[in-house]
Write an enzyme that holds these catalytic residues in place. Structure first.
Site, short mmCIF file in Angstrom:
data_model
loop_
_atom_site.label_atom_id
_atom_site.label_comp_id
_atom_site.label_asym_id
_atom_site.label_seq_id
_atom_site.Cartn_x
_atom_site.Cartn_y
_atom_site.Cartn_z
N ASN A 40 35.44 -18.51 28.53
CA ASN A 40 35.32 -18.14 29.93
C ASN A 40 36.70 -17.84 30.51
O ASN A 40 37.72 -18.43 30.11
CB ASN A 40 34.56 -19.19 30.74
CG ASN A 40 35.12 -20.58 30.66
OD1 ASN A 40 35.67 -20.98 29.65
ND2 ASN A 40 34.97 -21.34 31.73
N CYS A 51 31.91 -15.28 31.98
CA CYS A 51 31.44 -16.35 31.08
C CYS A 51 31.85 -16.09 29.64
O CYS A 51 32.05 -14.93 29.23
CB CYS A 51 29.92 -16.45 31.12
SG CYS A 51 29.24 -17.04 32.67
N GLU A 53 30.00 -16.28 27.00
CA GLU A 53 28.99 -15.52 26.26
C GLU A 53 29.19 -14.02 26.43
O GLU A 53 29.15 -13.25 25.48
CB GLU A 53 27.58 -15.89 26.74
CG GLU A 53 27.19 -17.32 26.48
CD GLU A 53 27.51 -18.25 27.64
OE1 GLU A 53 28.59 -18.12 28.25
OE2 GLU A 53 26.67 -19.12 27.93
N CYS A 84 23.87 -18.72 31.36
CA CYS A 84 23.42 -18.40 32.72
C CYS A 84 22.51 -17.17 32.68
O CYS A 84 22.39 -16.47 31.66
CB CYS A 84 24.63 -18.15 33.64
SG CYS A 84 25.41 -16.55 33.40
N CYS A 87 24.12 -13.84 31.60
CA CYS A 87 24.42 -13.80 30.16
C CYS A 87 23.13 -13.63 29.35
O CYS A 87 23.12 -12.92 28.33
CB CYS A 87 25.18 -15.04 29.72
SG CYS A 87 26.87 -15.06 30.33
N1 THU Z 1 30.32 -20.65 32.12
C1 THU Z 1 30.27 -20.04 30.90
O1 THU Z 1 31.27 -19.53 30.40
N2 THU Z 1 29.08 -20.03 30.25
C2 THU Z 1 27.94 -20.61 30.71
O2 THU Z 1 26.92 -20.56 30.02
C3 THU Z 1 27.92 -21.30 32.00
C4 THU Z 1 29.16 -21.23 32.78
C5 THU Z 1 31.61 -20.72 32.80
C6 THU Z 1 31.78 -19.86 34.01
C7 THU Z 1 32.86 -20.63 34.77
O3 THU Z 1 34.12 -20.25 34.24
C8 THU Z 1 32.61 -22.08 34.40
O4 THU Z 1 31.83 -22.06 33.22
C9 THU Z 1 31.91 -22.89 35.47
O5 THU Z 1 30.75 -22.26 35.89
#
Ligand code: THU
Length: 127
Positions: A40, A51, A53, A84, A87
């Site tokens: 992320n 994110c 993903e 999320c 994603c």
């Molecule tokens: N995040 C991800 O990278 N993947 C997920 O599946 C959920 C959330 C990140 C986005 C942000 O940088 C942090 O987690 C908090 O939401």
């Protein structure tokens, strides 16, 4: 031995998360057997955060891969996280039978993308 998990763990260490403090690493196994990772990437404009993903998907497509078998996630959460909504839609674009594995320490959960995004919107609806 779980090379995808190891790759996701390494990617998690490269996460850029100065605001959320929540680090996520993702590793995609492509149909060709290649491993592509993402982490992320936060932003001072919080809504522009990317994110792990989606970062992995974008890196994989840029490297010439558009079909994926498996996605492994590693996060800082005490419980395994699931991708999320945004994603899920992006993953669904490329692989309707993607297996997803998410780790929090030694706790693991598994889904496939069809469970996480039933009746997802796809290219067939555009014709
Ligand atoms: N995040 C991800 O990278 N993947 C997920 O599946 C959920 C959330 C990140 C986005 C942000 O940088 C942090 O987690 C908090 O939401």
């Amino acid at each position: 031995m779980n090379p995808l998990r190891d790759a996701a763990e390494q990617a998690r260490h490269r996460a850029y998360a100065p605001y959320s403090g929540f680090r996520v690493g993702a590793a995609l196994e492509t149909a060709e057997g290649t491993i592509v990772t993402g982490c992320n990437v936060g932003n001072a404009s919080y809504g522009d955060t990317i994110c792990a993903e989606r970062g992995a998907v974008v890196a994989a497509v840029a490297a010439g891969h558009t079909s994926f078998r498996r996605l492994v996630l590693v996060s800082d959460s005490p419980e395994p996280i699931s991708p999320c909504g945004s994603c899920r839609q992006v993953l669904h674009e490329f692989s309707r039978d993607l297996e997803i594995e998410s780790w929090a320490g030694t706790v693991v959960r598994r889904w496939n993308i069809a469970e996480l995004l039933p009746a997802g919107f796809g290219r067939e609806s555009l014709s």
